[in-house]
Design a protein around this motif. Structure first.
Motif, PDB file in Angstrom:
ATOM      1  N   THR A  53       0.832  -1.204   0.000  1.00  0.00           N
ATOM      2  CA  THR A  53       0.000   0.000   0.000  1.00  0.00           C
ATOM      3  C   THR A  53       0.866   1.253   0.000  1.00  0.00           C
ATOM      4  OG1 THR A  53      -1.762  -1.185   1.156  1.00  0.00           O
ATOM      5  CG2 THR A  53      -1.849   1.215   1.227  1.00  0.00           C
ATOM      6  N   HIS A  54       1.890   1.263   0.827  1.00  0.00           N
ATOM      7  CA  HIS A  54       2.798   2.414   0.876  1.00  0.00           C
ATOM      8  C   HIS A  54       3.517   2.610  -0.462  1.00  0.00           C
ATOM      9  CE1 HIS A  54       5.473   5.418   2.514  1.00  0.00           C
ATOM     10  NE2 HIS A  54       6.525   4.695   2.119  1.00  0.00           N
ATOM     11  N   LEU A  55       3.959   1.518  -1.060  1.00  0.00           N
ATOM     12  CA  LEU A  55       4.654   1.587  -2.345  1.00  0.00           C
ATOM     13  C   LEU A  55       3.736   2.157  -3.432  1.00  0.00           C
ATOM     14  CD1 LEU A  55       7.211   0.948  -3.993  1.00  0.00           C
ATOM     15  CD2 LEU A  55       6.289  -1.352  -4.324  1.00  0.00           C
ATOM     16  N   VAL A  56       2.482   1.731  -3.457  1.00  0.00           N
ATOM     17  CA  VAL A  56       1.538   2.242  -4.449  1.00  0.00           C
ATOM     18  C   VAL A  56       1.227   3.709  -4.171  1.00  0.00           C
ATOM     19  CG1 VAL A  56      -0.784   1.977  -5.428  1.00  0.00           C
ATOM     20  CG2 VAL A  56       0.602  -0.045  -4.954  1.00  0.00           C
ATOM     21  N   ALA A  57       1.143   4.094  -2.882  1.00  0.00           N
ATOM     22  CA  ALA A  57       0.892   5.502  -2.536  1.00  0.00           C
ATOM     23  C   ALA A  57       2.047   6.386  -3.012  1.00  0.00           C
ATOM     24  CB  ALA A  57       0.691   5.652  -1.033  1.00  0.00           C
ATOM     25  N   VAL A  58       3.271   5.933  -2.799  1.00  0.00           N
ATOM     26  CA  VAL A  58       4.436   6.697  -3.272  1.00  0.00           C
ATOM     27  C   VAL A  58       4.431   6.752  -4.799  1.00  0.00           C
ATOM     28  CG1 VAL A  58       6.970   6.710  -3.371  1.00  0.00           C
ATOM     29  CG2 VAL A  58       5.810   6.241  -1.210  1.00  0.00           C
ATOM     30  N   SER A  59       4.062   5.661  -5.429  1.00  0.00           N
ATOM     31  CA  SER A  59       3.964   5.641  -6.890  1.00  0.00           C
ATOM     32  C   SER A  59       2.915   6.639  -7.375  1.00  0.00           C
ATOM     33  CB  SER A  59       3.597   4.238  -7.380  1.00  0.00           C
ATOM     34  OG  SER A  59       4.578   3.310  -6.996  1.00  0.00           O
ATOM     35  N   SER A  60       1.819   6.742  -6.648  1.00  0.00           N
ATOM     36  CA  SER A  60       0.768   7.691  -7.002  1.00  0.00           C
ATOM     37  C   SER A  60       1.266   9.129  -6.897  1.00  0.00           C
ATOM     38  CB  SER A  60      -0.455   7.485  -6.094  1.00  0.00           C
ATOM     39  OG  SER A  60      -1.441   8.452  -6.354  1.00  0.00           O
ATOM     40  N   MET A  61       2.021   9.417  -5.840  1.00  0.00           N
ATOM     41  CA  MET A  61       2.574  10.772  -5.697  1.00  0.00           C
ATOM     42  C   MET A  61       3.540  11.089  -6.843  1.00  0.00           C
ATOM     43  SD  MET A  61       3.105  11.255  -1.594  1.00  0.00           S
ATOM     44  CE  MET A  61       3.657   9.614  -1.167  1.00  0.00           C
ATOM     45  N   PHE A  62       4.369  10.124  -7.210  1.00  0.00           N
ATOM     46  CA  PHE A  62       5.279  10.296  -8.338  1.00  0.00           C
ATOM     47  C   PHE A  62       4.487  10.543  -9.621  1.00  0.00           C
ATOM     48  CE2 PHE A  62       7.060   8.268 -12.094  1.00  0.00           C
ATOM     49  CZ  PHE A  62       8.207   9.010 -12.275  1.00  0.00           C
ATOM     50  N   LYS A  64       1.521  11.723  -9.961  1.00  0.00           N
ATOM     51  CA  LYS A  64       0.863  13.031  -9.931  1.00  0.00           C
ATOM     52  C   LYS A  64       1.816  14.110 -10.439  1.00  0.00           C
ATOM     53  CE  LYS A  64      -1.501  16.288  -6.942  1.00  0.00           C
ATOM     54  NZ  LYS A  64      -0.796  17.404  -6.399  1.00  0.00           N
ATOM     55  N   VAL A  65       3.026  14.104  -9.922  1.00  0.00           N
ATOM     56  CA  VAL A  65       4.026  15.095 -10.351  1.00  0.00           C
ATOM     57  C   VAL A  65       4.299  14.938 -11.844  1.00  0.00           C
ATOM     58  CG1 VAL A  65       6.443  15.795 -10.101  1.00  0.00           C
ATOM     59  CG2 VAL A  65       5.055  15.325  -8.066  1.00  0.00           C
ATOM     60  N   GLN A  66       4.447  13.710 -12.297  1.00  0.00           N
ATOM     61  CA  GLN A  66       4.722  13.470 -13.708  1.00  0.00           C
ATOM     62  C   GLN A  66       3.544  13.882 -14.588  1.00  0.00           C
ATOM     63  OE1 GLN A  66       7.734  12.587 -15.103  1.00  0.00           O
ATOM     64  NE2 GLN A  66       8.299  13.080 -12.996  1.00  0.00           N
ATOM     65  N   ALA A  67       2.316  13.639 -14.105  1.00  0.00           N
ATOM     66  CA  ALA A  67       1.130  14.037 -14.865  1.00  0.00           C
ATOM     67  C   ALA A  67       1.039  15.559 -14.964  1.00  0.00           C
ATOM     68  CB  ALA A  67      -0.131  13.466 -14.216  1.00  0.00           C
ATOM     69  N   GLU A  68       1.387  16.246 -13.890  1.00  0.00           N
ATOM     70  CA  GLU A  68       1.367  17.715 -13.911  1.00  0.00           C
ATOM     71  C   GLU A  68       2.403  18.272 -14.888  1.00  0.00           C
ATOM     72  OE1 GLU A  68      -0.192  18.532  -9.345  1.00  0.00           O
ATOM     73  OE2 GLU A  68       1.962  18.516  -9.751  1.00  0.00           O
ATOM     74  N   ARG A  69       3.485  17.554 -15.086  1.00  0.00           N
ATOM     75  CA  ARG A  69       4.538  17.987 -16.013  1.00  0.00           C
ATOM     76  C   ARG A  69       4.296  17.489 -17.443  1.00  0.00           C
ATOM     77  NH1 ARG A  69       9.813  16.636 -12.266  1.00  0.00           N
ATOM     78  NH2 ARG A  69       9.449  18.286 -10.751  1.00  0.00           N
ATOM     79  N   GLY A  70       3.275  16.659 -17.620  1.00  0.00           N
ATOM     80  CA  GLY A  70       2.984  16.114 -18.945  1.00  0.00           C
ATOM     81  C   GLY A  70       3.725  14.836 -19.260  1.00  0.00           C
ATOM     82  N   GLU A  75      -4.666   9.848 -16.178  1.00  0.00           N
ATOM     83  CA  GLU A  75      -5.372   8.604 -15.836  1.00  0.00           C
ATOM     84  C   GLU A  75      -4.482   7.643 -15.050  1.00  0.00           C
ATOM     85  OE1 GLU A  75      -7.221  10.595 -19.222  1.00  0.00           O
ATOM     86  OE2 GLU A  75      -5.177   9.827 -18.981  1.00  0.00           O
ATOM     87  N   VAL A  76      -3.185   7.689 -15.316  1.00  0.00           N
ATOM     88  CA  VAL A  76      -2.249   6.830 -14.575  1.00  0.00           C
ATOM     89  C   VAL A  76      -2.224   7.250 -13.113  1.00  0.00           C
ATOM     90  CG1 VAL A  76       0.174   6.135 -14.330  1.00  0.00           C
ATOM     91  CG2 VAL A  76      -0.838   6.352 -16.610  1.00  0.00           C
ATOM     92  N   TRP A  77      -2.113   8.539 -12.876  1.00  0.00           N
ATOM     93  CA  TRP A  77      -2.129   9.046 -11.500  1.00  0.00           C
ATOM     94  C   TRP A  77      -3.434   8.695 -10.814  1.00  0.00           C
ATOM     95  CZ3 TRP A  77      -4.636  14.125 -10.268  1.00  0.00           C
ATOM     96  CH2 TRP A  77      -4.653  14.344  -8.890  1.00  0.00           C
ATOM     97  N   LEU A  78      -4.566   8.915 -11.502  1.00  0.00           N
ATOM     98  CA  LEU A  78      -5.866   8.618 -10.902  1.00  0.00           C
ATOM     99  C   LEU A  78      -6.017   7.129 -10.583  1.00  0.00           C
ATOM    100  CD1 LEU A  78      -8.093  10.936 -13.110  1.00  0.00           C
ATOM    101  CD2 LEU A  78      -7.449  11.273 -10.702  1.00  0.00           C
ATOM    102  N   ALA A  79      -5.546   6.283 -11.492  1.00  0.00           N
ATOM    103  CA  ALA A  79      -5.636   4.837 -11.256  1.00  0.00           C
ATOM    104  C   ALA A  79      -4.787   4.419 -10.057  1.00  0.00           C
ATOM    105  CB  ALA A  79      -5.208   4.072 -12.509  1.00  0.00           C
ATOM    106  N   LEU A  80      -3.584   4.972  -9.949  1.00  0.00           N
ATOM    107  CA  LEU A  80      -2.734   4.646  -8.799  1.00  0.00           C
ATOM    108  C   LEU A  80      -3.341   5.185  -7.503  1.00  0.00           C
ATOM    109  CD1 LEU A  80       0.784   5.198 -10.369  1.00  0.00           C
ATOM    110  CD2 LEU A  80      -0.088   3.049  -9.401  1.00  0.00           C
ATOM    111  N   GLY A  81      -3.958   6.358  -7.562  1.00  0.00           N
ATOM    112  CA  GLY A  81      -4.635   6.895  -6.377  1.00  0.00           C
ATOM    113  C   GLY A  81      -5.794   6.018  -5.949  1.00  0.00           C
ATOM    114  N   ARG A  82      -6.586   5.558  -6.919  1.00  0.00           N
ATOM    115  CA  ARG A  82      -7.704   4.648  -6.596  1.00  0.00           C
ATOM    116  C   ARG A  82      -7.169   3.341  -6.014  1.00  0.00           C
ATOM    117  NH1 ARG A  82      -9.660   6.486 -11.489  1.00  0.00           N
ATOM    118  NH2 ARG A  82      -9.005   4.580 -12.535  1.00  0.00           N
TER     119      ARG A  82
END
Length: 127
Positions: A53-62, A64-70, A75-82
């Motif tokens: 769970t922690h690993l997926v949460a950290v992946s989601s944060m990563f 998010k940053v990558q999605a904001e930068r393009g 959808e990848v960030w949203l899927a990891l967050g879900r």
């Protein structure tokens, strides 16, 4: 010349391999020992499920940053967050049974196991 596989990728592959080994061994362990392993797996602080769970949460944060930068689709960030939210909810559901698993797993096996009465696990629909 191919690039060498980064250490972190090899580590992820090794963890996945060891999880497979653990699952294979769990399938053949005596109930007492299997229960001990399951209790460790579902431990929210130090267990496998909490670590994943922690690993997926950290992946989601990563992501998010990558999605904001393009760099990644949002959808990848949203899927990891879900996935993080779902894993966290599963951990909460299992945490209420952790003490029972630990108690059963820690019980000494000096006397022969007494057969317990089976619990009905199937709920039938009434039509």
């Amino acid at each position: 010349m191919p690039h060498p596989t980064p250490y972190q990728v090899r580590l992820a592959d090794e963890i996945a391999r060891q999880l497979g080994q653990l699952a294979d061994q769990l399938a053949i362990l005596p109930p007492h020992k299997a229960t001990q392993v399951i209790a460790r797996v579902v431990d929210p602080a130090d267990g496998v499920l909490g670590g994943v769970t922690h690993l997926v949460a950290v992946s989601s944060m990563f992501a998010k940053v990558q999605a904001e930068r393009g760099g990644l689709p949002p959808e990848v960030w949203l899927a990891l967050g879900r996935a993080t939210n779902e894993l966290d909810a599963i951990g909460d559901d299992l945490d209420e049974h952790r003490e029972t698993l630990q108690h059963v797993g820690d019980r000494p096996r000096t006397e022969p196991a007494k057969p317990s009465s089976p619990a009905p696990l199937v709920i039938r629909r009434h039509r």
